[in-house]
Design an enzyme around this catalytic site. Structure first.
Site, PDB file in Angstrom:
ATOM      1  N   CYS A  41       0.734  -1.014  -0.083  1.00 31.79           N
ATOM      2  CA  CYS A  41      -0.116  -0.095  -0.185  1.00 31.79           C
ATOM      3  C   CYS A  41       0.891   1.178  -0.120  1.00 31.79           C
ATOM      4  O   CYS A  41       1.878   1.309   0.561  1.00 31.79           O
ATOM      5  CB  CYS A  41      -0.878   0.054   1.153  1.00 31.79           C
ATOM      6  SG  CYS A  41      -2.037   1.495   1.463  1.00 31.79           S
ATOM      7  N   ASP A  43       0.415   3.598   1.730  1.00 35.27           N
ATOM      8  CA  ASP A  43       0.282   4.304   3.113  1.00 35.27           C
ATOM      9  C   ASP A  43       1.714   4.684   3.572  1.00 35.27           C
ATOM     10  O   ASP A  43       2.516   4.189   3.626  1.00 35.27           O
ATOM     11  CB  ASP A  43      -0.521   3.286   4.315  1.00 35.27           C
ATOM     12  CG  ASP A  43      -0.683   3.994   5.449  1.00 35.27           C
ATOM     13  OD1 ASP A  43      -1.789   3.947   5.843  1.00 35.27           O
ATOM     14  OD2 ASP A  43       0.367   4.215   6.181  1.00 35.27           O
ATOM     15  N   HIS A 100      -2.053  -3.987   5.041  1.00 40.28           N
ATOM     16  CA  HIS A 100      -1.701  -3.483   6.431  1.00 40.28           C
ATOM     17  C   HIS A 100      -3.069  -3.279   7.246  1.00 40.28           C
ATOM     18  O   HIS A 100      -4.135  -2.847   6.687  1.00 40.28           O
ATOM     19  CB  HIS A 100      -0.897  -2.271   6.709  1.00 40.28           C
ATOM     20  CG  HIS A 100      -1.311  -1.049   5.911  1.00 40.28           C
ATOM     21  ND1 HIS A 100      -1.984  -0.001   6.664  1.00 40.28           N
ATOM     22  CD2 HIS A 100      -1.540  -0.649   4.594  1.00 40.28           C
ATOM     23  CE1 HIS A 100      -2.394   0.790   5.893  1.00 40.28           C
ATOM     24  NE2 HIS A 100      -2.338   0.411   4.533  1.00 40.28           N
ATOM     25  N   CYS A 103      -5.913   0.249   7.215  1.00 40.06           N
ATOM     26  CA  CYS A 103      -5.655   0.889   5.636  1.00 40.06           C
ATOM     27  C   CYS A 103      -6.874   1.762   5.438  1.00 40.06           C
ATOM     28  O   CYS A 103      -8.144   1.061   5.244  1.00 40.06           O
ATOM     29  CB  CYS A 103      -5.590  -0.366   4.906  1.00 40.06           C
ATOM     30  SG  CYS A 103      -5.378  -0.028   2.990  1.00 40.06           S
TER      31      CYS A 103
END
Ligand SMILES: [Zn+2]
Length: 221
Positions: A41, A43, A100, A103
């Protein structure tokens, strides 16, 4: 903010580059030979190289919102192109899809895309997460467990997407490549991995390093 990044680059040159000059010279002249493709991701808290302690040159990385793997023939070809490049040209041995907890992309899909502008690029991208969310809703009862499960189901959706690519299918069948489904927990800063024999995610220390191929079982079923 960019001032902080520039200051960081100064420290990078003064410290890391100064200490690793010979290593960086080898990277510059020998080309890249990463051992794994890591699909994670975007993130900002989930840094593939940090949580695997990987050096430059070790991971070939694709990051997007909610670590999606669009299937072959999907209009988005960026992930598929990276998969083909990593498998057919860089000859990576492992392909990891890593989600994760907490998210934002999964949570937005979980909440029915509330707050996401209808018709936007983001809405279209996240709509693909809805099947994973629906499976999580059908399995778990509390919101906490449903969200955790949705993240895991989205990783398995990614594994299923991987095997739609010819490059992956051939490489997995021949044993060249192993597939791995991981989830990074922000709260405990620890990875858990999909264990095909138990059909669930477990602390990654419990999964044998060579058990990765098992991840394909569910994806193919
Ligand atoms: Zn995320």
């Amino acid at each position: 903010m960019v001032d902080a990044l520039l200051a960081g680059h100064g420290r990078f040159k003064a410290e890391y580059v100064a200490a690793e000059r010979a290593f960086l010279d080898r990277l510059a002249t020998a080309g890249q030979h990463p051992s794994a493709l890591f699909i994670g991701c975007s993130d900002s808290r989930v840094i593939p190289e940090l949580l695997t302690d990987a050096a430059p040159g070790e991971l070939f990385v694709v990051r997007n919102v909610a670590n999606r793997v669009p299937v072959r023939d999907d209009p988005d070809t960026s992930v598929g192109a990276a998969i083909e490049f990593a498998v057919e040209h860089l000859h990576v041995r492992d392909v990891i899809v890593c989600g994760h907890d907490q998210c934002g992309g999964v949570e937005a899909a979980f909440d029915g895309l509330a707050g996401i502008r209808p018709g936007s690029e983001l809405a279209g991208w996240l709509a693909a997460l809805l099947p994973a969310v629906e499976r999580a809703l059908a399995i778990e009862t509390s919101r906490t467990l449903q969200l955790r499960r949705a993240v895991e189901e989205n990783v398995l959706e990614g594994i299923a997407g991987l095997v739609t690519f010819e490059a992956i299918g051939t490489a997995v069948a021949s044993g060249q490549v192993r597939l791995h489904g991981w989830v990074y927990g922000l709260a405990d800063a620890a990875l858990r991995a999909y264990d095909a024999t138990r059909d669930r995610f477990v602390p990654i220390e419990e999964v044998r390093p060579d058990a990765g191929a098992g991840t394909q079982n569910r994806a193919e079923s």
